[in-house]
Design a protein around this motif. Structure first.
Motif, short mmCIF file in Angstrom:
data_model
loop_
_atom_site.label_atom_id
_atom_site.label_comp_id
_atom_site.label_asym_id
_atom_site.label_seq_id
_atom_site.Cartn_x
_atom_site.Cartn_y
_atom_site.Cartn_z
N ARG A 51 0.87 -1.18 0.09
CA ARG A 51 0.09 0.16 -0.05
C ARG A 51 0.99 1.20 -0.07
O ARG A 51 1.87 1.31 0.65
CB ARG A 51 -1.01 0.14 1.36
N CYS A 52 0.50 2.12 -0.86
CA CYS A 52 1.30 3.28 -1.21
C CYS A 52 1.20 4.59 0.22
O CYS A 52 2.29 5.18 0.24
CB CYS A 52 1.24 4.01 -2.59
N GLY A 53 -0.07 4.22 0.58
CA GLY A 53 -0.27 5.29 1.66
C GLY A 53 -0.85 6.69 0.99
O GLY A 53 -1.01 7.56 1.81
N GLY A 56 -6.75 8.22 -0.60
CA GLY A 56 -7.77 8.24 -1.82
C GLY A 56 -7.17 7.07 -2.91
O GLY A 56 -7.85 6.80 -3.71
N CYS A 57 -5.99 6.69 -2.64
CA CYS A 57 -5.47 5.61 -3.61
C CYS A 57 -6.37 4.22 -3.63
O CYS A 57 -6.72 3.82 -2.52
CB CYS A 57 -3.92 5.52 -3.77
N LYS A 58 -6.76 3.62 -4.71
CA LYS A 58 -7.72 2.49 -4.62
C LYS A 58 -6.89 1.16 -3.94
O LYS A 58 -7.42 0.37 -3.12
CB LYS A 58 -7.83 2.00 -5.90
N CYS A 59 -5.53 1.38 -3.63
CA CYS A 59 -4.77 0.35 -3.04
C CYS A 59 -5.20 0.27 -1.56
O CYS A 59 -5.02 -0.76 -0.89
CB CYS A 59 -3.40 0.54 -3.14
N ALA A 60 -5.78 1.38 -1.19
CA ALA A 60 -6.01 1.22 0.38
C ALA A 60 -7.02 0.33 0.83
O ALA A 60 -6.95 -0.34 1.83
CB ALA A 60 -6.26 2.72 0.95
N GLY A 64 -3.21 -3.77 -2.33
CA GLY A 64 -2.03 -3.04 -2.53
C GLY A 64 -1.45 -2.99 -3.93
O GLY A 64 -2.01 -4.02 -4.73
N HIS A 65 -0.37 -2.38 -4.35
CA HIS A 65 0.01 -2.41 -5.47
C HIS A 65 1.10 -3.54 -5.69
O HIS A 65 1.86 -3.94 -4.79
CB HIS A 65 0.96 -1.22 -5.82
N GLY A 66 1.12 -4.17 -7.05
CA GLY A 66 2.04 -5.26 -7.06
C GLY A 66 1.44 -6.41 -8.02
O GLY A 66 0.50 -5.93 -8.76
ZN LIG Z 1 -1.49 3.11 -3.73
#
Ligand SMILES: [Zn+2]
Length: 124
Positions: A51-53, A56-60, A64-66
């Motif tokens: 998770r990029c932190g 508002g990012c969808k990864c929350a 997570g990203h990957g």
């Molecule tokens: Zn993210």
């Protein structure tokens, strides 16, 4: 050690029942199957999602990203060392890791053959 030595490459191999010349032939054959020792890596590939932190990012909400890949190398008494593996290296790293495992199996089987020859008081 039991009578059967199990190896991923070779399957069960009953050393005690083999003739000395058969052991020597096997030792030669194992040597020929040794991978290129320039192309080895010790460790394992680990897959991570992070998770990029950013707000508002969808990864929350998701995983997570990957995936991102890391080479994990264990060190005695310490946490494993983790090195990021860029995607363009993935296939090569995977192949090198397999070569390392393969080489280790071959070396340990050659060593067991030599141990058996020593027990028989044969020429090593
Ligand atoms: Zn993210």
């Amino acid at each position: 050690m039991g009578y059967y030595q199990t190896s991923i490459i070779t399957g069960p191999f009953n050393m005690q029942n083999r003739s000395t010349s058969s052991l020597r032939r096997r030792r030669k054959a194992l040597l020929r199957r040794l991978p290129n020792l320039e192309q080895i890596l010790k460790g394992s590939l680990i897959e991570r999602y992070k998770r990029c932190g950013k707000p508002g990012c969808k990864c929350a909400k998701g995983s997570g990203h990957g995936p991102k890949y890391y080479l994990s190398v264990s060190r005695t008494g310490q946490r494993p060392q983790m090195d990021y593996v860029p995607l363009e290296y993935y296939d090569q790293v995977e192949a090198y890791l397999a070569n390392y495992r393969h080489a280790r199996e071959i070396i340990s089987e050659i060593s067991r053959i030599n141990q058996e020859l020593l027990r028989r008081r044969e020429k090593l």
